[in-house]
Design a protein around this motif. Structure first.
Motif, PDB file in Angstrom:
ATOM      1  N   ASP A   1       0.224  -1.630   0.157  1.00 15.95           N
ATOM      2  CA  ASP A   1       0.516   0.025  -0.102  1.00 15.95           C
ATOM      3  C   ASP A   1       1.084   1.141   0.346  1.00 15.95           C
ATOM      4  O   ASP A   1       0.210   2.463  -0.403  1.00 15.95           O
ATOM      5  N   PHE A   2       2.490   1.225  -0.104  1.00 18.22           N
ATOM      6  CA  PHE A   2       2.801   2.247   0.262  1.00 18.22           C
ATOM      7  C   PHE A   2       4.209   2.038  -0.740  1.00 18.22           C
ATOM      8  O   PHE A   2       4.821   1.572  -0.704  1.00 18.22           O
ATOM      9  N   VAL A   3       4.681   3.192  -1.474  1.00 22.03           N
ATOM     10  CA  VAL A   3       5.839   2.935  -2.847  1.00 22.03           C
ATOM     11  C   VAL A   3       6.165   4.752  -2.221  1.00 22.03           C
ATOM     12  O   VAL A   3       5.919   5.107  -1.273  1.00 22.03           O
ATOM     13  N   VAL A   4       8.018   3.736  -1.765  1.00 20.03           N
ATOM     14  CA  VAL A   4       8.127   5.553  -1.038  1.00 20.03           C
ATOM     15  C   VAL A   4       8.868   6.167  -2.546  1.00 20.03           C
ATOM     16  O   VAL A   4       9.173   5.796  -3.161  1.00 20.03           O
ATOM     17  N   PRO A   5       8.534   6.717  -1.761  1.00 20.33           N
ATOM     18  CA  PRO A   5       8.365   8.327  -2.907  1.00 20.33           C
ATOM     19  C   PRO A   5       9.873   9.435  -3.619  1.00 20.33           C
ATOM     20  O   PRO A   5      10.996   8.567  -2.331  1.00 20.33           O
ATOM     21  N   ALA A   6      10.105   8.735  -4.348  1.00 22.27           N
ATOM     22  CA  ALA A   6      11.593   9.433  -5.038  1.00 22.27           C
ATOM     23  C   ALA A   6      11.223  10.925  -5.499  1.00 22.27           C
ATOM     24  O   ALA A   6      10.123  11.356  -5.990  1.00 22.27           O
ATOM     25  N   ALA A   7      12.697  11.573  -5.001  1.00 24.35           N
ATOM     26  CA  ALA A   7      12.887  13.263  -4.962  1.00 24.35           C
ATOM     27  C   ALA A   7      12.053  13.468  -6.655  1.00 24.35           C
ATOM     28  O   ALA A   7      13.522  12.563  -6.923  1.00 24.35           O
ATOM     29  N   ALA A   8      11.700  14.295  -6.978  1.00 27.66           N
ATOM     30  CA  ALA A   8      10.981  14.522  -8.026  1.00 27.66           C
ATOM     31  C   ALA A   8      12.486  15.301  -8.904  1.00 27.66           C
ATOM     32  O   ALA A   8      12.288  16.695  -8.497  1.00 27.66           O
ATOM     33  N   SER A   9      13.315  14.642  -9.288  1.00 24.54           N
ATOM     34  CA  SER A   9      14.651  15.216 -10.167  1.00 24.54           C
ATOM     35  C   SER A   9      14.410  16.314 -11.749  1.00 24.54           C
ATOM     36  O   SER A   9      13.060  15.980 -11.701  1.00 24.54           O
ATOM     37  N   ILE A  10      14.711  17.444 -11.625  1.00 18.10           N
ATOM     38  CA  ILE A  10      14.917  18.011 -12.816  1.00 18.10           C
ATOM     39  C   ILE A  10      14.669  17.389 -14.080  1.00 18.10           C
ATOM     40  O   ILE A  10      13.403  17.155 -14.748  1.00 18.10           O
ATOM     41  N   CYS A  11      14.943  16.010 -13.840  1.00 22.45           N
ATOM     42  CA  CYS A  11      15.082  15.649 -15.377  1.00 22.45           C
ATOM     43  C   CYS A  11      15.930  13.769 -14.839  1.00 22.45           C
ATOM     44  O   CYS A  11      16.523  13.954 -14.123  1.00 22.45           O
ATOM     45  N   GLY A  12      16.582  13.365 -16.467  1.00 22.35           N
ATOM     46  CA  GLY A  12      17.713  12.226 -16.042  1.00 22.35           C
ATOM     47  C   GLY A  12      18.968  12.699 -16.075  1.00 22.35           C
ATOM     48  O   GLY A  12      19.689  11.393 -16.378  1.00 22.35           O
TER      49      GLY A  12
ATOM     50  N   THR B   1      20.242  13.949 -13.692  1.00 20.33           N
ATOM     51  CA  THR B   1      20.658  14.227 -12.726  1.00 20.33           C
ATOM     52  C   THR B   1      19.631  14.334 -12.087  1.00 20.33           C
ATOM     53  O   THR B   1      18.480  13.438 -12.064  1.00 20.33           O
ATOM     54  N   ASP B   2      20.108  13.469 -10.112  1.00 19.46           N
ATOM     55  CA  ASP B   2      18.903  13.172  -9.443  1.00 19.46           C
ATOM     56  C   ASP B   2      18.803  14.387  -8.310  1.00 19.46           C
ATOM     57  O   ASP B   2      17.887  14.326  -7.786  1.00 19.46           O
ATOM     58  N   MET B   3      18.775  15.184  -8.648  1.00 28.04           N
ATOM     59  CA  MET B   3      18.798  16.274  -8.051  1.00 28.04           C
ATOM     60  C   MET B   3      17.462  17.139  -8.727  1.00 28.04           C
ATOM     61  O   MET B   3      17.122  16.955  -9.604  1.00 28.04           O
TER      62      MET B   3
ATOM     63  N   ALA C   1      27.863  24.821 -17.617  1.00 28.36           N
ATOM     64  CA  ALA C   1      29.249  24.600 -17.854  1.00 28.36           C
ATOM     65  C   ALA C   1      29.396  24.021 -15.775  1.00 28.36           C
ATOM     66  O   ALA C   1      29.992  23.008 -15.675  1.00 28.36           O
ATOM     67  N   ALA C   2      29.444  25.314 -15.335  1.00 30.27           N
ATOM     68  CA  ALA C   2      29.836  24.893 -13.605  1.00 30.27           C
ATOM     69  C   ALA C   2      29.113  24.254 -13.055  1.00 30.27           C
ATOM     70  O   ALA C   2      28.825  23.421 -12.398  1.00 30.27           O
ATOM     71  N   VAL C   3      27.530  24.173 -13.207  1.00 32.35           N
ATOM     72  CA  VAL C   3      26.366  23.478 -13.390  1.00 32.35           C
ATOM     73  C   VAL C   3      26.531  22.477 -13.100  1.00 32.35           C
ATOM     74  O   VAL C   3      26.161  21.222 -12.638  1.00 32.35           O
ATOM     75  N   TRP C   4      26.696  21.987 -14.528  1.00 31.12           N
ATOM     76  CA  TRP C   4      27.097  20.518 -15.058  1.00 31.12           C
ATOM     77  C   TRP C   4      28.084  19.787 -14.101  1.00 31.12           C
ATOM     78  O   TRP C   4      27.790  18.450 -13.540  1.00 31.12           O
ATOM     79  N   GLN C   5      29.368  20.357 -13.898  1.00 28.66           N
ATOM     80  CA  GLN C   5      30.210  19.997 -13.126  1.00 28.66           C
ATOM     81  C   GLN C   5      30.285  20.280 -11.688  1.00 28.66           C
ATOM     82  O   GLN C   5      30.433  19.012 -11.005  1.00 28.66           O
ATOM     83  N   GLU C   6      29.098  20.626 -11.033  1.00 29.71           N
ATOM     84  CA  GLU C   6      29.349  20.908  -9.396  1.00 29.71           C
ATOM     85  C   GLU C   6      28.404  20.601  -9.159  1.00 29.71           C
ATOM     86  O   GLU C   6      28.281  19.433  -7.742  1.00 29.71           O
ATOM     87  N   CYS C   7      27.363  20.120  -9.656  1.00 32.75           N
ATOM     88  CA  CYS C   7      26.113  19.645  -9.215  1.00 32.75           C
ATOM     89  C   CYS C   7      26.111  17.024  -9.805  1.00 32.75           C
ATOM     90  O   CYS C   7      25.170  16.761  -9.752  1.00 32.75           O
ATOM     91  N   GLY C   8      27.253  17.620 -10.641  1.00 34.67           N
ATOM     92  CA  GLY C   8      27.729  15.917 -11.221  1.00 34.67           C
ATOM     93  C   GLY C   8      26.680  15.842 -12.653  1.00 34.67           C
ATOM     94  O   GLY C   8      25.652  14.870 -11.860  1.00 34.67           O
TER      95      GLY C   8
END
Length: 808
Positions: free
Chosen positions: A471-482, A484-486, A504-511
C-alpha cells in the motif's frame, strides 16, 4: 481543582512539557509562561538553515500565538523573571508577580564569552537564539569579513551560513582538528577540507589574544601575533547552564541546577528541565535528552510514575555538503579495536570502535545513510561477533550478501530511535500509521518525525514502506530530468551557495550525468542562472522553449501568432492602422482580440516574422511577450478616466506597471490586472498579481489563476499610493523570480512557501528586492523584435524538432 503552573523559559524543552500536559490532562494546570525573548517556542536546532537562507523564522516556529491561545497558556513574552520567592511561592516578573503551586525552570544556557580585550565591542556576537541569527544576517548583508571563534557544531554552522550569505569567513579553533569532541582526526581533516572548498578558511590550534577595534570590531589578534581583519566576530566556544535564578532562590546548584530522576530540584514544588540542569553529573546540550526530560517532567507534574535515564547520544552537522555522524566513545583504549573504511575519491570515511565484541563508538563522514543502525548497535550494546566481517558496510550486508535494504529497518525494535531531533521511536511511527497516517506529511504532523532537520526522512519513509507493504511506495524525489538526481530546489540552492554562474559550472559541480544537459533541464538552468546572476550570466536563447526562441507562439499548423504589446490595454488609431496594414501585407488569416486586451495576429509564416516585427516596431509597437515565461499583460478597466464608480486611475497604474515589468523573465507566465473599484471589472482577483483600487488606496493581492486551476488571489498588502503599489509589485515579482521552481505559477509557489512568508519578506526586504529587480531589468528590459529586426538576414530553420515545446 486546577493548579497554577509557572514556567520560566519558552524553549524547546518547556514547549514539549506543555504539549505532554495538554495531551494528557489539559485541565490539570493553569499555565503561565515567561520568556525573556519577545516570542514563543521555535525550533532552535533549525537556526542554521535560517542563517543560511534555506528557511525563515516562520518555518521553524513550533508554537505560535494561536497555539498558546487554544492551549489556554498565559504568555509573558519579552519579560524577564527577576526572582523566585519559595516561601510565598511567587515568581516575580518585571511586570508583576504570579503565584504558583508548581514551578518549572527551563532557562537554558548562556554562551561562554572568552575574557579577552574587545569582547564587548559592537560587532562581537554569540550564536544562541533568533536575535543572534538576525544580527548575523544583517551583518552579512553589508558583506566584509567574519571571524568565527570555535570549531564545534554551532561555530561551523554559523561559518557555513555566513559564507553562503557572501561573507569572507575564517574559523579559529583552539584544538588540533575540528569538532574534536565528536570526530577523530581523520574525519576532522575531511570536514576541514570540505569547508575550505566552500570558501571557509580554517585555522586550528589558534588561540585568541584580543579583539581589536575602537568604536566597533575591526579585527582579531592571535597569541602568535597573527592579525585577522574582521567586520563581525562570532563567539561559539561553548555554553554554560543558566542557573542565576536557581542560585538566588537557594536551590542546589553545581555546574547546573541539580535534579533527581523525576526532574525535581531540592525544592519538591520546583522542577527544572533542559540545558540548565545537571543530572547524575551530566549536562545536556542536544535536543533528544531534553525531550526525554520533558516527558518525565509532565508525568511528574501529573503524578504519573516515570524516571529520566541518560542514554547514548549521537551528533550530526547541519551544513550542506558536509555529512557527518558520530556516536559513542571513539577514543583509543586498551583492548579496543578499530575497523576503518576509506574511499578518498568519494570523500567517504568510516571508523568503528569495538570492545569485547560490542560496538562502542562510530565516526562516519561523507556517507551517513546507515548512521541510525550503527547508533542502535551502540545504544543496545549488541553483540556484533557474527557480523564483524561485514559490519563496516552496514545493515544491508549482514550475512555476507547485500539484503533488501528494508530488511534492516524491519528488524529494528519498536524502541529504536528514528528521529533524534524529536525523540521519535519506530513504535510511535507504527502506531501513527495504524491510526491512519499513511504518508510522510501525516507522519510529520502526528509524530514530528522528520519535521526538523530532515536527515531521518529516508528512514521514516522506510518504516512506512515496511509497515504498509504494497500500500506504500517510497516516493522518489522529483529530479529535474534524467540528467541528474537533483531536484529543482537542490540545484537552485547550489547555484546560489556555490556561486555557479554558467551551465558548465552547474553540470560539473552538480554531477550531471550528461555532458551538456537536455531539452528539459537546460531551460530551467538558463532561467535560474539568469535570475540569480544577471551581471555574470548571458542568456542562452538555444536553451529556451521554441516559442521563446522564435519570439512568437507556434500554432498547430507550424505558423505563428504575433501579439504586439498594448500598454494597459490602451491603443491608438495609428497602432490599429499598423496592425491592419500588417495583417493585409502578410496575409494574416485571423485577427483576434485576446482576453488580455490585446490583438492577436494568427497564422503568420515563420519566414515573415522578422518583417512583420520590423513593420510593427516602426509604428512604435514592441513585442507583447505572449510566448514568454515573463510578463504577459496588465489588464485594466477605465477607472476614473470614464467610469462613474472609479476610485483611482486604474488605467494609468496599469500602464506604469506594464512599462516597469515588461521583459522580466519569470519562472512562468505572469499576468496582472488593475481594477478601478471593488466591482473588479478587470478581474484582478484571478490574476497572478492583482490590484483593486479602493477609496483609501490600493489592495495588492497575489496567487490567482483562471486556467485548469481556478484560484482567487489572497491579499498581500494595502498601500496608500501608486508609488507604494508599484514598489510592492516589483518586490514580490523579484521574490518570485529568486525562489520559485521553474514552471511554477505564483499560486503554486505560494502554496509551498506560504503567504505569511511572502508578506514578511516583502515587508522587511522590499527595497533590496526592488534594487535587484531593477538591476535585472537594466539588462533584460529590451524588445527582441527590435533586436531581430535589425538583422533580417537571420535564417529560420525548419521546425522539425519541437522537443522544447511547452504547454502554455
Amino acid at each position: 481543582m486546577t493548579r497554577n503552573l509557572v514556567i520560566i523559559g519558552a524553549g524547546m524543552a518547556s514547549g514539549r512539557v506543555i504539549e505532554h500536559l495538554i495531551e494528557t490532562n489539559k485541565d490539570a494546570y493553569s499555565i503561565t509562561l515567561f520568556n525573556a525573548e519577545p516570542r514563543g517556542n521555535y525550533n532552535r536546532i533549525m537556526l542554521s538553515p535560517v542563517l543560511s537562507g534555506d528557511k525563515t523564522y516562520e518555518d521553524i516556529v513550533t508554537h505560535d500565538d494561536a497555539w498558546y491561545a487554544e492551549a489556554g497558556v498565559t504568555c509573558r513574552f519579552g519579560e524577564h523573571v527577576v526572582g523566585i520567592d519559595r516561601d510565598a511561592k511567587i515568581v516575580h516578573g518585571q511586570n508583576g508577580d504570579v503565584p504558583y503551586d508548581k514551578l518549572l525552570i527551563a532557562t537554558g544556557s548562556a554562551p561562554f564569552i572568552i575574557p579577552v580585550q574587545g569582547k564587548d565591542l559592537p560587532g562581537v556576537i554569540t550564536y544562541r537564539d533568533l536575535d543572534d541569527t538576525n544580527a548575523m544576517i544583517d551583518a552579512a548583508e553589508k558583506g566584509g569579513k567574519a571571524v568565527v571563534i570555535g570549531g564545534g557544531l554551532l561555530g561551523l554552522e554559523a561559518a557555513a551560513g555566513l559564507a553562503e550569505r557572501g561573507m569572507d569567513v575564517t574559523v579559529l579553533h583552539l584544538m588540533g582538528h575540528l569538532m574534536e569532541r565528536q570526530l577523530d582526526e581523520s574525519a576532522g581533516f575531511l570536514l576541514r577540507r570540505d569547508l575550505q572548498d566552500k570558501g571557509v578558511k580554517v585555522i586550528c590550534q589558534a588561540s585568541t589574544a584580543a579583539i581589536l577595534g575602537s568604536d566597533r570590531v575591526e579585527g582579531v589578534m592571535l597569541e602568535d601575533n597573527t592579525g585577522l581583519e574582521a567586520d563581525l566576530v562570532v563567539m561559539a566556544v561553548g555554553i554554560r547552564p543558566e542557573t542565576r535564578l536557581a542560585t538566588d532562590a537557594g536551590l542546589e546548584v553545581a555546574r547546573g541546577i541539580e535534579v533527581n530522576a523525576q526532574m525535581q530540584t531540592t525544592d519538591p514544588d520546583i522542577y527544572a528541565v533542559g540545558e540548565c540542569i545537571e543530572f547524575d553529573g551530566h549536562l545536556f546540550g542536544l535536543v533528544a535528552p531534553l525531550y526525554d526530560q520533558a516527558k518525565v517532567v509532565a508525568h511528574s507534574l501529573l503524578g504519573i510514575p516515570d524516571a529520566f535515564v541518560v542514554k547514548e547520544l549521537s551528533t550530526k552537522l547541519k551544513v550542506t555538503g558536509c555529512d557527518l555522524f558520530s556516536a559513542g566513545d571513539f577514543a583509543d583504549g586498551e583492548g579496543r579495536e578499530d575497523i576503518v573504511f576509506r574511499d578518498p575519491k568519494r570523500g567517504v570515511y568510516r571508523r568503528l570502535v569495538i570492545e569485547d565484541d560490542v560496538l562502542v563508538g562510530a565516526v562516519m563522514y561523507g556517507d551517513t545513510s546507515d548512521s541510525n543502525w550503527f547508533f542502535g548497535l551502540i545504544r543496545d550494546k549488541t553483540d556484533i561477533e557474527e557480523m564483524r566481517d561485514t559490519l563496516i558496510f552496514g545493515p544491508a550486508y549482514q550475512g555476507g550478501n547485500p539484503l533488501d535494504p528494508l530488511a534492516a529497518v524491519a528488524a529494528l525494535p519498536r524502541d529504536a530511535e528514528i528521529c533524534g531531533c524529536n525523540g521519535v521511536c519506530k513504535g510511535k511511527i507504527e502506531d501513527a500509521i495504524a491510526a491512519g497516517a499513511c504518508d510522510l506529511g501525516a507522519i510529520r504532523a502526528t509524530t514530528k518525525a522528520s519535521a526538523s532537520c530532515g536527515t531521518c526522512t529516508g528512514l521514516v519513509e522506510q518504516v512506512l514502506a515496511v509497515t504498509l507493504g504494497d500500500d506504500f511506495v517510497v516516493p522518489a524525489a522529483a529530479s529535474i530530468c534524467g540528467c541528474t538526481d537533483m531536484t529543482h530546489e537542490d540545484v537552485r540552492r547550489m547555484i546560489k551557495s556555490q556561486r555557479l554562474t554558467s551551465m558548465a559550472a552547474v553540470w560539473q559541480e552538480c554531477g550531471w550525468k550528461t555532458s551538456c544537459g537536455c531539452h528539459v533541464c537546460r531551460p530551467a538552468l538558463n532561467f535560474y542562472l539568469l535570475a540569480d546572476w544577471p551581471l555574470e550570466y548571458q542568456d542562452d536563447p538555444q536553451s529556451r522553449f521554441i516559442n521563446e526562441r522564435k519570439h512568437a507562439n507556434i500554432q498547430k499548423d507550424g505558423t505563428f501568432s504575433v501579439v504586439p504589446r498594448m500598454w494597459g490595454g490602451i491603443t491608438t488609431p495609428d497602432e490599429l492602422r499598423a496592425i491592419a496594414d500588417a495583417a493585409d501585407k502578410y496575409a494574416v488569416p485571423t485577427v483576434k482580440v485576446t482576453g488580455g486586451q490585446r490583438i492577436d495576429l494568427l497564422g503568420v509564416r515563420g519566414e515573415d516574422l522578422p518583417d512583420i516585427w520590423a513593420d510593427l516596431n516602426a509604428a512604435g509597437m514592441v513585442s507583447g511577450h505572449a510566448y514568454s515565461k515573463g510578463l504577459r499583460t496588465v489588464k485594466t478597466c477605465v477607472g476614473t478616466d470614464h467610469c462613474r464608480f472609479g476610485t483611482q486611475d486604474s488605467t494609468g497604474l496599469g500602464i506604469k506597471l506594464e512599462k516597469e515589468l515588461w521583459g522580466s523573465w519569470t519562472p512562468h507566465k505572469l499576468k496582472l490586472a488593475v481594477s478601478g473599484c471593488p466591482r473588479n471589472c478587470a478581474e484582478a482577483t484571478c490574476k497572478d498579481i492583482g490590484v483593486v483600487c479602493v477609496d483609501s488606496g490600493y489592495q495588492v493581492s497575489i496567487g490567482g489563476a483562471a486556467g485548469m486551476d481556478v484560484k482567487q488571489t489572497e491579499l498581500l498588502v494595502q498601500v496608500a499610493t501608486e508609488e507604494e503599489a508599484i514598489l510592492v509589485i516589483k518586490a514580490v515579482t523579484q521574490l518570485y523570480r529568486e525562489n520559485a521552481k521553474y514552471l511554477d505559477r505564483i499560486y503554486k509557489w505560494m502554496g509551498k512557501v506560504g503567504l505569511d512568508w511572502i508578506k514578511e519578506r516583502v515587508e522587511t526586504e522590499r527595497d533590496a528586492l526592488v534594487d535587484r529587480f531593477e538591476l535585472s531589468q537594466s539588462i533584460y528590459r529590451k524588445d527582441p523584435w527590435a533586436e531581430h529586426a535589425r538583422d533580417k538576414a537571420q535564417s529560420y530553420q525548419p521546425l522539425a524538432n519541437l522537443s522544447l515545446e511547452a504547454a502554455e
